[in-house]
Write an enzyme that holds these catalytic residues in place. Structure first.
Site, PDB file in Angstrom:
ATOM      1  N   ARG A   1      40.162-107.823 -58.651  1.00 38.75           N
ATOM      2  CA  ARG A   1      39.030-108.405 -57.913  1.00 38.75           C
ATOM      3  C   ARG A   1      38.007-107.354 -57.476  1.00 38.75           C
ATOM      4  O   ARG A   1      37.406-107.461 -56.409  1.00 38.75           O
ATOM      5  CB  ARG A   1      39.524-109.203 -56.693  1.00 38.75           C
ATOM      6  CG  ARG A   1      40.472-110.330 -57.058  1.00 38.75           C
ATOM      7  CD  ARG A   1      39.804-111.419 -57.874  1.00 38.75           C
ATOM      8  NE  ARG A   1      40.772-112.451 -58.217  1.00 38.75           N
ATOM      9  CZ  ARG A   1      41.483-112.488 -59.355  1.00 38.75           C
ATOM     10  NH1 ARG A   1      41.298-111.530 -60.271  1.00 38.75           N
ATOM     11  NH2 ARG A   1      42.331-113.456 -59.595  1.00 38.75           N
TER      12      ARG A   1
ATOM     13  N   GLU B   1      38.981-111.169 -49.834  1.00 38.88           N
ATOM     14  CA  GLU B   1      38.432-111.401 -51.174  1.00 38.88           C
ATOM     15  C   GLU B   1      37.043-112.007 -51.055  1.00 38.88           C
ATOM     16  O   GLU B   1      36.152-111.683 -51.818  1.00 38.88           O
ATOM     17  CB  GLU B   1      39.344-112.326 -51.986  1.00 38.88           C
ATOM     18  CG  GLU B   1      38.847-112.585 -53.395  1.00 38.88           C
ATOM     19  CD  GLU B   1      39.856-113.335 -54.251  1.00 38.88           C
ATOM     20  OE1 GLU B   1      39.414-114.087 -55.135  1.00 38.88           O
ATOM     21  OE2 GLU B   1      41.066-113.170 -54.051  1.00 38.88           O
TER      22      GLU B   1
ATOM     23  N   SER C   1      39.557-118.699 -52.420  1.00 38.93           N
ATOM     24  CA  SER C   1      40.607-117.803 -51.936  1.00 38.93           C
ATOM     25  C   SER C   1      40.016-116.791 -50.957  1.00 38.93           C
ATOM     26  O   SER C   1      39.094-116.050 -51.297  1.00 38.93           O
ATOM     27  CB  SER C   1      41.261-117.081 -53.101  1.00 38.93           C
ATOM     28  OG  SER C   1      41.942-117.992 -53.937  1.00 38.93           O
TER      29      SER C   1
END
Length: 301
Positions: free
Chosen positions: A172, A291, A221
């Protein structure tokens, strides 16, 4: 000096003091000092080249993985519209995708072209620019697996073509230059039958529907998985499922999702996330990393 005092002539649409809450999934947050929707790549490059280097620039896609703080975003927010949402077939396994193209459009075009391996993009509520920047992924696949190259416009207005090696992908995260705007990307999959591709997309869609609060005001998320653990597991174990602050709540359906119950401020949402991080740290010693991107300034600033 505000961005509005330093803006060059443009081809496209400039909106001062543009509300951003309607453009992001949480439906919360302040305004952009200036919102720029360029007519094409040349318009974007020319604008950034002439813009005062002191004015900050931020790209905005579908706003699914983003908290816009309540005080808004200084400088210029660049939103890539329809001119950047095209997806074209280059060969039997490769697509050229505009930076504003959605994951649904990319995966559906891949299906129609008989290109497999891109089905996971169906499950990510974002655009190509965000996928490239964040190494977006789901269901065992990520952008690093399919990216051939991407074209970006740097903050200086210069254009560059970057390889996956240039982006130095990790989980990520990428090394995309600060304030660069991804205007297109080339993705490569493999030859597959459209029916098989559609079946995989259907499986992914059904899995998401069953496990995630898709019909809520959410941001996807919230935290990166603290591998080998799952973020939702450590959040649940710390007793955070259903936790609320103001108008924000930890989803009871999937507790790595935060929800705006209707009246949440961005401060409510961010404070809730920090409280979850604190409780998880105290319970298990696990340090959760955001995130979701948090941008802009709080009202108290």
């Amino acid at each position: 000096m505000s961005a509005a005092d330093t803006l060059p002539a443009v081809r496209g649409k400039l909106t001062p003091n543009a509300p951003l809450a309607p453009l992001v999934w949480f439906k919360a947050g302040g305004a952009a000092e200036t919102l720029f929707e360029p007519a094409d790549v040349d318009a974007l490059a020319d604008f950034l080249r002439e813009l005062d280097p002191a004015v900050p620039v931020m790209g905005l896609g579908l706003g699914s993985n983003l908290i816009i703080r309540d005080g808004g975003v200084p400088g210029v927010v660049v939103r890539l519209g329809k001119p950047f949402a095209r997806v074209t077939k280059l060969d039997e396994t490769t697509l050229q995708c505009g930076g504003g193209a959605s994951g649904i459009l990319v995966s559906s075009t891949a299906r129609d072209c008989g290109i497999g391996g891109l089905e996971f993009l169906r499950s990510i509520p974002g655009t190509v620019g965000g996928f490239v920047k964040m190494n977006g992924g789901a269901y065992g696949r990520e952008t690093a697996d399919i990216l051939v190259s991407c074209d970006v416009v740097l903050r200086s207005g210069d254009r560059r073509t970057l390889s996956p090696a240039d982006l130095a992908y990790t989980y990520r995260h990428s090394a995309l230059p600060d304030q660069a705007i991804v205007v297109s990307a080339t993705f490569r999959g493999h030859v597959a039958e459209p029916d098989a591709i559609q079946a995989e997309m259907d499986r992914i869609a059904a899995s998401r529907e069953a496990s995630q609060p898709l019909r809520s005001k959410t941001g996807g998320s919230t935290f990166k998985n603290p591998l080998p653990k799952k973020a939702w597991e450590v959040i649940d174990a710390a007793g955070c499922r259903g936790l609320t602050i103001g108008g924000a709540q930890v989803s009871e359906k999937h507790c790595n999702f935060l929800l705006n119950l209707g009246s949440a401020t961005s401060a409510d949402i961010e404070n809730l996330g920090e409280e979850v991080r604190r409780r998880v740290r105290e319970h298990s010693g696990t340090e959760l990393e955001w995130e979701i991107q948090r941008v802009g300034v709080s009202e108290r600033e």
